[in-house]
Design a protein around this motif. Structure first.
Motif, mmCIF file in Angstrom:
data_model
loop_
_atom_site.group_PDB
_atom_site.id
_atom_site.type_symbol
_atom_site.label_atom_id
_atom_site.label_comp_id
_atom_site.label_asym_id
_atom_site.label_seq_id
_atom_site.Cartn_x
_atom_site.Cartn_y
_atom_site.Cartn_z
ATOM 1 N N ASP A 31 -9.725 20.056 -44.706
ATOM 2 C CA ASP A 31 -9.637 20.851 -43.488
ATOM 3 C C ASP A 31 -9.853 22.314 -43.909
ATOM 4 O O ASP A 31 -9.715 22.656 -45.084
ATOM 5 N N ASP A 33 -8.904 25.758 -41.841
ATOM 6 C CA ASP A 33 -7.866 26.763 -41.581
ATOM 7 C C ASP A 33 -6.473 26.287 -41.966
ATOM 8 O O ASP A 33 -6.063 25.180 -41.608
ATOM 9 N N SER A 34 -5.794 27.114 -42.695
ATOM 10 C CA SER A 34 -4.438 26.887 -43.204
ATOM 11 C C SER A 34 -4.377 25.859 -44.321
ATOM 12 O O SER A 34 -3.327 25.628 -44.892
ATOM 13 N N THR A 35 -5.526 25.230 -44.629
ATOM 14 C CA THR A 35 -5.538 24.272 -45.737
ATOM 15 C C THR A 35 -6.175 24.909 -46.971
ATOM 16 O O THR A 35 -5.545 24.996 -48.019
ATOM 17 N N ASP A 115 -3.598 20.143 -43.150
ATOM 18 C CA ASP A 115 -2.232 20.622 -42.893
ATOM 19 C C ASP A 115 -1.663 20.111 -41.578
ATOM 20 O O ASP A 115 -0.532 20.414 -41.243
ATOM 21 N N ARG A 116 -2.464 19.362 -40.788
ATOM 22 C CA ARG A 116 -1.979 18.930 -39.480
ATOM 23 C C ARG A 116 -1.982 17.408 -39.342
ATOM 24 O O ARG A 116 -3.043 16.775 -39.393
ATOM 25 N N ASP A 120 -5.831 16.251 -38.687
ATOM 26 C CA ASP A 120 -6.401 15.898 -39.991
ATOM 27 C C ASP A 120 -5.986 14.500 -40.455
ATOM 28 O O ASP A 120 -6.827 13.684 -40.840
HETATM 29 MG MG LIG Z 1 -5.751 23.333 -40.464
#
Ligand SMILES: [Mg+2]
Length: 159
Positions: A31, A33-35, A115-116, A120
């Motif tokens: 993933d 964003d944020s990963t 992260d989700r 994900d």
């Molecule tokens: Mg993410």
């Protein structure tokens, strides 16, 4: 429970890629964003960039994101030596499945890292891949509502 990832880890750097390779994993779908980078930053932290480049020696690597911002994705692609695919529409596994087909890797030989849980991990499960949930790369800097939603999402995946 369908949302329970195969591995639930704190960081990308906790992933044992050697072990995954020995289990027959040949592709790693991250993933965005944020990963692999802070959300909306458009820039890899240096050590993540190094990790991804290193992985390319042993795996097919790609970023598969739900992000629809063309400029943003182009900016990330310009810093990447592997495909960065937008509009993934996760939890639909369709875009991931098409990508794997294009590189000739079976879903069971792929791992999805994100992260989700609800996008994900669910996409990875529906795809038939291995799944690894990591904490947001900026977990410590997130505001309260975001942390609350993350907590709720993670309650769903408890045994
Ligand atoms: Mg993410």
């Amino acid at each position: 429970m369908i949302l329970k990832p195969d591995y639930n880890l704190v960081s990308l750097f906790d992933i044992d890629f050697k072990e995954l390779k020995s289990q027959g994993i040949n592709a790693v779908l991250f993933d965005l964003d944020s990963t692999v980078m802070p959300s909306k930053s458009g820039e890899y932290p240096d050590k993540v960039k190094l990790l991804l480049e290193e992985l390319k020696q042993n795996f097919v690597v790609a970023i598969i994101s739900n992000n629809k911002n063309k400029e943003y994705i182009e900016k990330v692609q310009a810093q990447s030596t592997f495909p960065v695919i937008s509009h993934a529409n996760k939890p639909s596994p369709k875009v991931m499945r098409e990508f794997l087909r294009s590189v000739n890797v079976l879903p069971e030989a792929a791992v999805v890292v994100g992260d989700r849980p609800l996008t994900d991990i669910l996409a990875g499960k529906l795809l038939g891949a291995k799944t690894i949930l990591v904490d947001s790369i900026t977990k410590d800097k997130e505001n309260k509502p975001t942390r609350f939603v993350r907590k709720l999402e993670r309650l769903v995946i408890r045994k």
